[in-house]
Design an enzyme around this catalytic site. Structure first.
Site, PDB file in Angstrom:
ATOM      1  N   ASP A   1       0.876  -1.184   0.000  1.00  0.00           N
ATOM      2  CA  ASP A   1       0.000   0.000   0.000  1.00  0.00           C
ATOM      3  C   ASP A   1       0.908   1.227   0.000  1.00  0.00           C
ATOM      4  O   ASP A   1       2.127   1.116   0.155  1.00  0.00           O
ATOM      5  CB  ASP A   1      -0.902   0.002   1.252  1.00  0.00           C
ATOM      6  CG  ASP A   1      -1.813   1.230   1.308  1.00  0.00           C
ATOM      7  OD1 ASP A   1      -2.378   1.610   0.259  1.00  0.00           O
ATOM      8  OD2 ASP A   1      -1.942   1.836   2.396  1.00  0.00           O
ATOM      9  N   SER A   2       0.305   2.403  -0.145  1.00  0.00           N
ATOM     10  CA  SER A   2       1.093   3.633  -0.107  1.00  0.00           C
ATOM     11  C   SER A   2       1.654   3.885   1.291  1.00  0.00           C
ATOM     12  O   SER A   2       2.602   4.645   1.449  1.00  0.00           O
ATOM     13  CB  SER A   2       0.209   4.812  -0.503  1.00  0.00           C
ATOM     14  OG  SER A   2      -0.869   4.922   0.403  1.00  0.00           O
TER      15      SER A   2
ATOM     16  N   HIS B   1      -7.156   2.840   4.071  1.00  0.00           N
ATOM     17  CA  HIS B   1      -6.898   3.644   5.268  1.00  0.00           C
ATOM     18  C   HIS B   1      -8.181   3.874   6.079  1.00  0.00           C
ATOM     19  O   HIS B   1      -8.131   4.104   7.285  1.00  0.00           O
ATOM     20  CB  HIS B   1      -6.357   5.036   4.885  1.00  0.00           C
ATOM     21  CG  HIS B   1      -4.891   5.066   4.574  1.00  0.00           C
ATOM     22  ND1 HIS B   1      -4.363   4.518   3.431  1.00  0.00           N
ATOM     23  CD2 HIS B   1      -3.842   5.596   5.266  1.00  0.00           C
ATOM     24  CE1 HIS B   1      -3.053   4.725   3.429  1.00  0.00           C
ATOM     25  NE2 HIS B   1      -2.717   5.369   4.519  1.00  0.00           N
TER      26      HIS B   1
ATOM     27  N   CYS C   1     -11.032   2.947   0.429  1.00  0.00           N
ATOM     28  CA  CYS C   1      -9.597   3.177   0.635  1.00  0.00           C
ATOM     29  C   CYS C   1      -9.236   2.384   1.881  1.00  0.00           C
ATOM     30  O   CYS C   1      -9.958   2.448   2.887  1.00  0.00           O
ATOM     31  CB  CYS C   1      -9.341   4.663   0.862  1.00  0.00           C
ATOM     32  SG  CYS C   1      -7.674   5.038   1.458  1.00  0.00           S
TER      33      CYS C   1
ATOM     34  N   GLU D   1      -2.673   8.700   8.478  1.00  0.00           N
ATOM     35  CA  GLU D   1      -1.205   8.588   8.485  1.00  0.00           C
ATOM     36  C   GLU D   1      -0.602   9.318   9.683  1.00  0.00           C
ATOM     37  O   GLU D   1       0.512   9.040  10.086  1.00  0.00           O
ATOM     38  CB  GLU D   1      -0.604   9.131   7.175  1.00  0.00           C
ATOM     39  CG  GLU D   1      -0.786   8.216   5.966  1.00  0.00           C
ATOM     40  CD  GLU D   1       0.062   6.934   6.011  1.00  0.00           C
ATOM     41  OE1 GLU D   1       1.203   6.987   6.482  1.00  0.00           O
ATOM     42  OE2 GLU D   1      -0.446   5.881   5.577  1.00  0.00           O
TER      43      GLU D   1
HETATM   44  N1  DGL Z   1      -4.710   3.189   1.148  1.00  0.00           N
HETATM   45  C1  DGL Z   1      -4.793   3.666  -0.188  1.00  0.00           C
HETATM   46  C2  DGL Z   1      -6.101   3.385  -0.827  1.00  0.00           C
HETATM   47  O1  DGL Z   1      -6.689   2.385  -0.471  1.00  0.00           O
HETATM   48  C3  DGL Z   1      -4.043   4.878  -0.589  1.00  0.00           C
HETATM   49  C4  DGL Z   1      -4.313   6.166   0.072  1.00  0.00           C
HETATM   50  C5  DGL Z   1      -3.413   7.229  -0.510  1.00  0.00           C
HETATM   51  O2  DGL Z   1      -2.191   6.987  -0.522  1.00  0.00           O
HETATM   52  O3  DGL Z   1      -3.903   8.272  -0.962  1.00  0.00           O
HETATM   53  O4  DGL Z   1      -6.584   4.098  -1.679  1.00  0.00           O
END
Ligand code: DGL
Length: 270
Positions: free
Chosen positions: A10-11, A187, A185, A151
């Site tokens: 993931d990011s 997150h 997402c 984050e």
């Molecule tokens: N967790 C990611 C997602 O599911 C990326 C969030 C991001 O880096 O903007 O989209």
């Protein structure tokens, strides 16, 4: 049977919502996780950049000898190409399994989707749902700011700042009358309590990390790739920025802190 690790990327921290579920439902599996903390967020970047990053992340995991790769990122799953052919490995994103559960959950045919800007602009969830159920109404709304909050560990539903942010972003979805809301997402499940409070008990939240973990188990089972060890699996974590920040917040996602296994790598080499 195959005792190599499952690769997850993931990011940043978001993909850990998939990891925690993998650990829960497949406790014998080993995991290699890559969080691209040096380049987060992905969701506000272009399709080209996100695709380049996804390719590098997956190539790093392949080099680590994993048996399957999970793009535990709604953004990558929405805008980057499917990498299974290039990698020669089983590969999954989060959109398919999450939509599948949402379609089976809704009673009134009104589904909300929240995700990053890139995800929402791609209409990936909406297209997938309406391919199968053109009669369903799908309401999309981007909540890019949620990623920064998560984050930075700002997820407490009693925190006034969190409450106000969630209230503001959820307002259009509340009005639409959805009974199912996709946290598109990875997150966002960290904000599930705050989002759930705002949307009320009549709205079922669908966690993209969790649904993807369940789907991963199905793929491994189908392909005879489950780990047959009776030992508890190990998880190793790699990041592209300082391990300290990742360690600090990873406890929010995982019950056991991964602090002893976090390493920095140079992702530009992949
Ligand atoms: N967790 C990611 C997602 O599911 C990326 C969030 C991001 O880096 O903007 O989209």
């Amino acid at each position: 049977m195959n005792n190599s690790a499952i690769g997850v990327f993931d990011s940043g921290l978001g993909g850990l919502t998939a990891v925690r579920e993998i650990v829960e439902i497949m406790p014998h599996e080993n995991i290699v996780y890559f969080g691209d903390t040096g380049r987060v967020p992905y969701g506000s970047k272009s399709r080209e950049t996100i695709s380049k990053y996804a390719g590098q992340d997956a190539r790093f995991l392949k080099k680590m000898g994993v048996k399957l790769i999970v793009a535990a990122c709604g953004t990558v799953s929405s805008v980057a190409p499917d990498l299974s052919d290039e990698l020669g490995l089983p590969y999954t994103g989060v959109v398919y399994p999450t939509c599948f559960t949402a379609m089976n959950t809704t009673k009134n045919g009104k589904i909300g989707v929240i995700g990053t800007a890139a995800t929402i602009n791609s209409h990936s969830y909406k297209r997938r749902i309406q391919e199968k159920h053109p009669e369903f109404e799908v309401y999309e709304h981007h909540c890019q700011l949620f990623v920064s909050f998560v984050e930075n560990g700002l997820v407490d539903p009693d925190d006034e700042l969190v409450r106000l942010m969630v209230q503001r972003y959820m307002a259009p979805l509340k009005e639409s009358g959805v009974d199912t809301l996709i946290l598109g997402c990875t997150h966002f499940p960290l904000l599930a309590e705050a989002i759930g409070r705002e949307m009320g008990p009549g709205v079922k939240l669908i966690d993209s990390g969790k649904e993807t973990a369940i789907y991963t188990k199905k793929i491994l089972t189908r392909q005879g790739l489950l780990n047959d060890s009776s030992d508890k699996g190990e998880a190793r974590f790699y990041v592209s920025d300082t391990p300290a920040d990742f360690e600090r917040y990873a406890g929010l996602f995982l019950k056991d802190s991964p602090s002893n296994h976090v390493e920095h790598i140079n992702i530009e080499e992949y």
